[in-house]
Design an enzyme around this catalytic site. Sequence first.
Site, PDB file in Angstrom:
ATOM      1  N   ASP A   1      40.851  47.155  44.907  1.00 32.61           N
ATOM      2  CA  ASP A   1      42.255  47.580  44.801  1.00 32.61           C
ATOM      3  C   ASP A   1      42.626  48.521  45.940  1.00 32.61           C
ATOM      4  OD1 ASP A   1      41.677  47.992  41.249  1.00 32.61           O
ATOM      5  OD2 ASP A   1      42.093  46.189  42.402  1.00 32.61           O
TER       6      ASP A   1
ATOM      7  N   GLU B   1      50.607  41.336  39.584  1.00 35.73           N
ATOM      8  CA  GLU B   1      50.212  42.750  39.581  1.00 35.73           C
ATOM      9  C   GLU B   1      50.091  43.250  41.009  1.00 35.73           C
ATOM     10  OE1 GLU B   1      46.621  42.469  37.287  1.00 35.73           O
ATOM     11  OE2 GLU B   1      45.536  41.414  38.860  1.00 35.73           O
TER      12      GLU B   1
HETATM   13  C1  6LW Z   1      43.924  46.456  38.722  1.00 31.70           C
HETATM   14  C2  6LW Z   1      44.614  45.144  38.904  1.00 31.70           C
HETATM   15  C3  6LW Z   1      43.429  44.358  39.315  1.00 31.70           C
HETATM   16  O1  6LW Z   1      44.700  47.424  38.097  1.00 31.70           O
HETATM   17  O2  6LW Z   1      42.362  44.766  38.553  1.00 31.70           O
HETATM   18  O3  6LW Z   1      42.667  43.339  41.247  1.00 31.70           O
HETATM   19  C4  6LW Z   1      42.744  46.003  37.898  1.00 31.70           C
HETATM   20  N1  6LW Z   1      43.485  43.502  40.275  1.00 31.70           N
HETATM   21  O4  6LW Z   1      45.576  45.075  39.897  1.00 31.70           O
HETATM   22  C5  6LW Z   1      41.581  46.942  37.948  1.00 31.70           C
HETATM   23  O5  6LW Z   1      41.020  46.887  39.222  1.00 31.70           O
END
Ligand code: 6LW
Length: 495
Positions: free
Chosen positions: A15, A172
């Site tokens: 991330d 996300e």
């Molecule tokens: C993070 C989300 C994700 O909040 O995994 O890679 C979660 N994507 O964006 C935890 O790393």
Amino acid sequence: MTGAATPVLAGMYPDPSVCRVGEDYYLVCSSFEYFPGVPVFHSRDLVHWTQLGNALDRPSQLLLTADTPSSAGIYAPTLRHHDGKFHLIVTSVSHGGGTVVFTATDPAGPWSDPIPLPDVHGIDPDLVWDDDGTCWCTMAGVHQYRVDLATGTVLGGPQPLWSGTDRAKAPEAPHLYRIGRFWYLLIAEGGTERGHAVSIARGPAPDGPFEPCPANPVLTHRGTGEPVQNTGHADLVQGPDGSWWMVLLGVRPGGGTPGWHVLGRETFLAPVRWVDDWPVAGPLTATPPWPLRPGPVEPDRDDFDDSALRPSWISVRDRSEEHCTTEERPGWLTLHARGAGLDDPSVVFVGRRQQHRSCRVRALVDVERGSGGLAVRLDEEHHYEVEVEAGSGEVRVHVRIGPLRTVVAVQPVPAGPVVLVVRVDEARELRDARSGPDTVSFAVEAADGTPTTLAELDGRYLSTEVAGGFTGRVIGAYAATGTVHLDWIDYEPLD
Ligand code: 6LW
């Protein structure tokens, strides 16, 4: 074109969020149940990163307790520089932490105490300011708030924004940018597993409306033979030559099928070029077109001669002076157990991320009383360790895989300091489609340095695919009972 399989930040550094200030780049990553949390890196070339510290380095910033599940705690951060100050926004997904902002004038710290945004709900918070100073906070989902960071209050929202490609799950990791005449909304979608992808939309204002890029996803490795998989969760930044780049996460699965990744989600780099005001991203690379400017690198050996621990050392959930100190025996790291081993969330543990597919870790360990040693940890339910038990004068290799606990080797060991060895060897030749990614072996060295191998174990059981969650391996020392001293610890890449 197959991209490079070389991360710019190897090991469990997922991330990534990056920002540029003049010629300097700063990058932060998620840290979950580990303390201190949110590692902060500096670079001058987007390839060589030196850890400056950890943004969350005191309990008043980071509430992690025995009730904080592994892979919970601190999720995806965003790092931005605005009005002469660094802003870090994260989600503390445990204990009602929620969305929290920290600020600093120096990214090396100290960082402020938390500024909670109690009415901003969700994960993967992003911050951006428009020309009139309005601060927009965009969350996974994708939805958006207008916020006042000084008070942590919501001034508007939540309002829904473009949320990715039809039927793609988990929109996300949103990040908003003003580039040229457009506002761009970059997201991850497909989930952080093999279906992960980076997609983008653009619009006239920070709150849209947004039109999706006709070529979405702008970067994905799903369904390809790329050695790096799960690519997604990107952040855009301009390189030293003004060109555009993205940092993003990926994994390097090993072994046969379905493939197991053991180093966690790592940070990679990819070029971005613009066609008709849309980004075209990739392939992954670690050799951008500008002169590389390596920074200081941590030596392989830590002999604990400094009073403060290096920022790359992390502990499980907390690290108090009472349980972890270099003051008690100068030149040694002393660990006082809580009476809890690695099956327990409150184990006294100091480790570093495994960053290479093959490596060797050696440590001179003196178990003054009780038991402790060297461990390869994925979480409380998935770990292998070589442990000296002072009372019995034995060294043992313990294995924990889900519901299974066993001891696979026992051997007498002389009293006093002893060198313990953990070695990880990537599987070079696959026996068949079911071959695991690597072998994790444990040894003890005699006084003359001769190693005696105690056990050789299949590494697949210490992978994220088996353990689940969002983290990767951490290798380090622990005290299960009594007191354990470490004179030095070596981490030797064998890749
Ligand atoms: C993070 C989300 C994700 O909040 O995994 O890679 C979660 N994507 O964006 C935890 O790393």
